[in-house]
Enzyme design. Structure first.
Site, PDB file in Angstrom:
ATOM      1  N   ASN A 173       1.115  -0.872  -0.060  1.00  0.00           N
ATOM      2  CA  ASN A 173       0.030   0.249   0.061  1.00  0.00           C
ATOM      3  C   ASN A 173       0.679   1.555  -0.110  1.00  0.00           C
ATOM      4  O   ASN A 173       1.564   1.693   0.790  1.00  0.00           O
ATOM      5  CB  ASN A 173      -1.193  -0.065   1.016  1.00  0.00           C
ATOM      6  CG  ASN A 173      -1.888   1.105   1.237  1.00  0.00           C
ATOM      7  OD1 ASN A 173      -1.659   2.074   1.190  1.00  0.00           O
ATOM      8  ND2 ASN A 173      -3.121   0.885   1.971  1.00  0.00           N
ATOM      9  N   ASP A 183      -0.773  -3.411  11.369  1.00  0.00           N
ATOM     10  CA  ASP A 183      -2.501  -4.705  10.975  1.00  0.00           C
ATOM     11  C   ASP A 183      -3.240  -3.731  11.910  1.00  0.00           C
ATOM     12  O   ASP A 183      -2.664  -3.618  12.893  1.00  0.00           O
ATOM     13  CB  ASP A 183      -2.093  -6.168  11.706  1.00  0.00           C
ATOM     14  CG  ASP A 183      -4.145  -7.101  11.167  1.00  0.00           C
ATOM     15  OD1 ASP A 183      -4.076  -7.148  10.190  1.00  0.00           O
ATOM     16  OD2 ASP A 183      -4.390  -6.473  11.886  1.00  0.00           O
ATOM     17  N   PHE A 236     -11.377   6.678   2.698  1.00  0.00           N
ATOM     18  CA  PHE A 236     -11.159   5.216   3.225  1.00  0.00           C
ATOM     19  C   PHE A 236     -11.462   4.741   4.634  1.00  0.00           C
ATOM     20  O   PHE A 236     -11.975   5.059   5.735  1.00  0.00           O
ATOM     21  CB  PHE A 236      -9.139   5.831   4.246  1.00  0.00           C
ATOM     22  CG  PHE A 236      -8.428   4.490   4.416  1.00  0.00           C
ATOM     23  CD1 PHE A 236      -8.390   3.342   4.035  1.00  0.00           C
ATOM     24  CD2 PHE A 236      -7.971   5.126   5.898  1.00  0.00           C
ATOM     25  CE1 PHE A 236      -7.770   2.280   4.933  1.00  0.00           C
ATOM     26  CE2 PHE A 236      -6.852   4.243   6.701  1.00  0.00           C
ATOM     27  CZ  PHE A 236      -7.666   2.541   6.367  1.00  0.00           C
ATOM     28  N   GLY A 237     -12.154   3.386   4.648  1.00  0.00           N
ATOM     29  CA  GLY A 237     -12.345   2.629   5.026  1.00  0.00           C
ATOM     30  C   GLY A 237     -13.147   2.681   6.555  1.00  0.00           C
ATOM     31  O   GLY A 237     -14.580   3.931   6.250  1.00  0.00           O
ATOM     32  N   TYR A 238     -12.889   3.692   7.878  1.00  0.00           N
ATOM     33  CA  TYR A 238     -14.107   4.235   8.980  1.00  0.00           C
ATOM     34  C   TYR A 238     -13.653   5.410   8.700  1.00  0.00           C
ATOM     35  O   TYR A 238     -14.543   5.634   9.289  1.00  0.00           O
ATOM     36  CB  TYR A 238     -14.677   2.850   9.453  1.00  0.00           C
ATOM     37  CG  TYR A 238     -15.062   1.478   9.604  1.00  0.00           C
ATOM     38  CD1 TYR A 238     -15.989   0.412   9.353  1.00  0.00           C
ATOM     39  CD2 TYR A 238     -13.996   0.235   9.594  1.00  0.00           C
ATOM     40  CE1 TYR A 238     -16.450  -0.510   8.662  1.00  0.00           C
ATOM     41  CE2 TYR A 238     -13.808  -1.023   8.989  1.00  0.00           C
ATOM     42  CZ  TYR A 238     -14.849  -1.148   9.017  1.00  0.00           C
ATOM     43  OH  TYR A 238     -15.472  -2.589   8.445  1.00  0.00           O
ATOM     44  N   ASP A 239     -13.316   5.877   8.282  1.00  0.00           N
ATOM     45  CA  ASP A 239     -12.516   7.311   8.889  1.00  0.00           C
ATOM     46  C   ASP A 239     -14.536   8.166   8.823  1.00  0.00           C
ATOM     47  O   ASP A 239     -14.161   8.936   9.568  1.00  0.00           O
ATOM     48  CB  ASP A 239     -11.520   7.709   7.598  1.00  0.00           C
ATOM     49  CG  ASP A 239     -10.998   7.312   7.594  1.00  0.00           C
ATOM     50  OD1 ASP A 239     -10.079   6.981   8.982  1.00  0.00           O
ATOM     51  OD2 ASP A 239      -9.881   8.496   6.963  1.00  0.00           O
ATOM     52  N   LYS A 299      -4.789  14.028  11.234  1.00  0.00           N
ATOM     53  CA  LYS A 299      -4.774  12.419  11.194  1.00  0.00           C
ATOM     54  C   LYS A 299      -3.955  12.100  11.913  1.00  0.00           C
ATOM     55  O   LYS A 299      -3.897  11.316  13.091  1.00  0.00           O
ATOM     56  CB  LYS A 299      -5.834  11.777  10.559  1.00  0.00           C
ATOM     57  CG  LYS A 299      -6.297  10.163  10.235  1.00  0.00           C
ATOM     58  CD  LYS A 299      -7.071   9.372   9.849  1.00  0.00           C
ATOM     59  CE  LYS A 299      -6.736   8.226   9.582  1.00  0.00           C
ATOM     60  NZ  LYS A 299      -6.851   7.024   8.744  1.00  0.00           N
ATOM     61  N   HIS A 356      -3.936   5.554  15.488  1.00  0.00           N
ATOM     62  CA  HIS A 356      -3.740   4.749  15.451  1.00  0.00           C
ATOM     63  C   HIS A 356      -2.427   4.378  15.248  1.00  0.00           C
ATOM     64  O   HIS A 356      -1.172   4.080  16.011  1.00  0.00           O
ATOM     65  CB  HIS A 356      -4.953   3.142  15.679  1.00  0.00           C
ATOM     66  CG  HIS A 356      -5.588   2.802  14.205  1.00  0.00           C
ATOM     67  ND1 HIS A 356      -5.711   4.266  13.787  1.00  0.00           N
ATOM     68  CD2 HIS A 356      -5.433   2.440  12.842  1.00  0.00           C
ATOM     69  CE1 HIS A 356      -5.733   4.626  12.675  1.00  0.00           C
ATOM     70  NE2 HIS A 356      -6.117   3.337  12.178  1.00  0.00           N
ATOM     71  N   ARG A 357      -2.095   4.383  13.693  1.00  0.00           N
ATOM     72  CA  ARG A 357      -1.307   4.480  13.284  1.00  0.00           C
ATOM     73  C   ARG A 357       0.188   4.991  13.596  1.00  0.00           C
ATOM     74  O   ARG A 357       1.441   4.493  13.346  1.00  0.00           O
ATOM     75  CB  ARG A 357      -1.049   3.896  11.343  1.00  0.00           C
ATOM     76  CG  ARG A 357      -0.356   3.581  10.855  1.00  0.00           C
ATOM     77  CD  ARG A 357      -1.200   3.084   9.452  1.00  0.00           C
ATOM     78  NE  ARG A 357      -2.065   2.000   8.843  1.00  0.00           N
ATOM     79  CZ  ARG A 357      -3.529   2.149   8.859  1.00  0.00           C
ATOM     80  NH1 ARG A 357      -3.813   4.529   8.789  1.00  0.00           N
ATOM     81  NH2 ARG A 357      -4.424   2.019   9.132  1.00  0.00           N
TER      82      ARG A 357
HETATM   83  P1  IMP Z   1      -5.300  -2.641   7.638  1.00  0.00           P
HETATM   84  O1  IMP Z   1      -4.866  -3.828   8.265  1.00  0.00           O
HETATM   85  O2  IMP Z   1      -4.606  -1.267   8.265  1.00  0.00           O
HETATM   86  O3  IMP Z   1      -5.075  -2.736   6.576  1.00  0.00           O
HETATM   87  O4  IMP Z   1      -6.799  -2.016   8.321  1.00  0.00           O
HETATM   88  C1  IMP Z   1      -7.300  -3.327   8.433  1.00  0.00           C
HETATM   89  C2  IMP Z   1      -8.914  -2.520   7.938  1.00  0.00           C
HETATM   90  O5  IMP Z   1      -9.241  -1.974   8.944  1.00  0.00           O
HETATM   91  C3  IMP Z   1      -8.922  -1.910   6.406  1.00  0.00           C
HETATM   92  O6  IMP Z   1      -9.281  -1.874   5.521  1.00  0.00           O
HETATM   93  C4  IMP Z   1     -10.240  -0.086   7.389  1.00  0.00           C
HETATM   94  O7  IMP Z   1     -11.433  -1.106   6.936  1.00  0.00           O
HETATM   95  C5  IMP Z   1     -10.153  -0.169   8.576  1.00  0.00           C
HETATM   96  N1  IMP Z   1      -9.230   0.888   9.217  1.00  0.00           N
HETATM   97  C6  IMP Z   1      -7.399   0.210   9.375  1.00  0.00           C
HETATM   98  N2  IMP Z   1      -6.791   1.513   9.844  1.00  0.00           N
HETATM   99  C7  IMP Z   1      -8.174   3.228   9.066  1.00  0.00           C
HETATM  100  C8  IMP Z   1      -7.745   3.725   9.341  1.00  0.00           C
HETATM  101  O8  IMP Z   1      -7.500   4.805  10.030  1.00  0.00           O
HETATM  102  N3  IMP Z   1      -9.217   4.422   9.214  1.00  0.00           N
HETATM  103  C9  IMP Z   1     -10.557   3.341   8.727  1.00  0.00           C
HETATM  104  N4  IMP Z   1     -10.414   2.888   8.650  1.00  0.00           N
HETATM  105  C10 IMP Z   1      -8.725   2.093   8.864  1.00  0.00           C
END
Ligand code: IMP
Length: 196
Positions: free
Chosen positions: A10, A73, A152-155, A175, A180-181
C-alpha cells in the site's frame, strides 16, 4: 544503518511510514520482489502483524538479504459489538467492499446508545531472533451517518475524541498526529532510535 522493509504494498502506508521514520531507509515489498499473498489467520492485530513480518523476514533470509522487517495490522473495535469488526474490519461485509462494511456497522448499531470505539494498530518488528510489538490506539465514537470523506475505510464514521471531528473531516496531518497507526509508528521510531 539497517534497511527496513515495510511489509505492505500500500503506497499510502509506505509514504506515511517513510515520513515518520525519516533518517531510515524504508523499502517496500515491491523493492524486494515479494508478491506472495500472506494469510492473516490471527485473532488479534498483534498476531496478524507478526505473521506478516515473519513471512517477509523468512523470504529475505532465503534471498540472503540482511534486512529487518516491520508489518502492521489494524482494525476498528466497537465496544457494544463486543469488539467487532476488529481483525475482520477489511472484510466485515465479506468481499462486498468498504461501503458495505460501513453500512453493516451502521445497521448493527441502529438504536444502540453506546457507540464507543477505538482503532488499534499493531506494528511488529522482526530481525534475527528479535520480535517486538508496538501498539497504538485512538478513541472515539461511531457516528449515526457518514460525515466527511469516505475514501478510506471507516474514517467518515469515526468521531475522534482527540480531534472533535471525524477522521473523514480531518486533514492527513491532523489524522496522523492522533491516529492508531501514527501512535504505533512513533513508539517504534522511539525504540529504533535507541536500539538501532
Ligand atoms: P489494515 O490492517 O491497516 O489494512 O486495516 C484493516 C482495515 O481496517 C482497513 O481495510 C479498514 O477497513 C480499517 N481501518 C484501519 N485503519 C483505518 C483508518 O485509519 N481509517 C479507517 N479505517 C481503517
Amino acid at each position: 544503518m539497517k534497511k527496513i522493509i515495510l511489509a505492505t504494498s500500500n503506497n499510502h502506508k509506505l509514504k506515511e511510514m517513510r515520513s515518520i521514520l525519516s533518517g531510515y531507509e524504508v523499502l517496500s515489498l515491491k523493492d524486494i520482489g515479494f508478491s506472495a499473498e500472506i494469510d492473516e489467520t490471527g485473532n488479534t492485530t498483534e498476531e496478524n502483524s507478526e505473521i506478516k513480518a515473519r513471512a517477509v523476514y523468512e523470504y529475505c533470509k532465503g534471498k540472503g538479504l540482511d534486512y529487518c522487517v516491520i508489518a502492521d495490522d489494524a482494525g476498528l473495535f466497537i465496544e457494544s459489538l463486543n469488539g467487532e469488526p476488529g481483525v475482520h474490519s477489511a472484510r466485515y461485509a465479506a468481499d462486498h467492499g468498504e461501503e458495505q462494511n460501513r453500512q453493516k456497522v451502521l445497521s448493527k448499531l441502529d438504536g444502540i446508545e453506546n457507540r464507543k470505539a477505538y482503532f488499534e494498530c499493531a506494528i511488529c518488528y522482526v530481525y534475527k531472533d528479535e520480535v517486538k510489538h508496538f501498539i497504538g490506539r485512538t478513541y472515539g465514537e461511531i457516528t449515526k451517518e457518514k460525515i466527511g470523506s469516505d475514501t478510506f475505510g471507516y474514517d467518515c464514521l469515526f468521531f475522534s475524541d482527540d480531534l472533535q471531528k471525524t477522521f473523514g473531516q480531518a486533514s492527513e496531518e491532523e489524522k496522523n498526529a492522533v491516529s492508531h497507526r501514527g501512535r504505533a509508528a512513533v513508539k517504534f521510531k522511539n525504540w529504533l532510535d535507541e536500539n538501532a
